[in-house]
Design a protein around this motif. Sequence first.
Motif, short mmCIF file in Angstrom:
data_model
loop_
_atom_site.label_atom_id
_atom_site.label_comp_id
_atom_site.label_asym_id
_atom_site.label_seq_id
_atom_site.Cartn_x
_atom_site.Cartn_y
_atom_site.Cartn_z
N CYS A 25 26.10 52.89 45.84
CA CYS A 25 27.54 52.84 46.12
C CYS A 25 28.33 52.84 44.82
O CYS A 25 29.33 53.54 44.68
CB CYS A 25 27.87 51.60 46.95
SG CYS A 25 27.25 50.06 46.25
N VAL A 59 30.62 54.10 51.17
CA VAL A 59 30.11 53.80 52.51
C VAL A 59 29.11 54.87 52.93
O VAL A 59 28.04 54.58 53.46
CB VAL A 59 31.28 53.72 53.53
CG1 VAL A 59 30.76 53.51 54.94
CG2 VAL A 59 32.24 52.60 53.14
N SER A 68 31.29 48.04 54.74
CA SER A 68 32.38 48.48 55.61
C SER A 68 33.68 48.41 54.83
O SER A 68 33.90 47.49 54.03
CB SER A 68 32.44 47.67 56.90
OG SER A 68 32.37 46.30 56.63
#
Length: 91
Positions: A25, A59, A68
């Motif tokens: 991420c 995400v 989230s």
Amino acid sequence: MVLRETKPAEPLAFDTDKCIGCNRCLEACQIDIMIPSEEKGSPPLVAFPDECWYCGACVMECPTGAISLQHPLMNQVRWAEKSSLTARSEA
Ligand code: SF4
Ligand code: SF4
């Protein structure tokens, strides 16, 4: 003088049970708002939350679905049928 404090943005919520600490991420974020956690297997730290574009790249990149996005209230549009609004005002 009392200044009203504004709650800081919290754009990302991490599920620590799902996170494997891979930092994919972090690498996907084009504006580098995250820094790696010092704890192995933990989600990165969101160092610059106000800079988030809410693009969702982090995400989509997460292999375990551990992130989230939490959109700010002003971006949470609620759609309603026009007829339902009219009916309410006539009642
Ligand atoms: S939503 Fe986009 S800008 Fe925000 S942290 Fe994720 S990748 Fe970065
Ligand atoms: S991509 Fe998902 S699993 Fe990997 S560090 Fe980020 S939140 Fe954790």
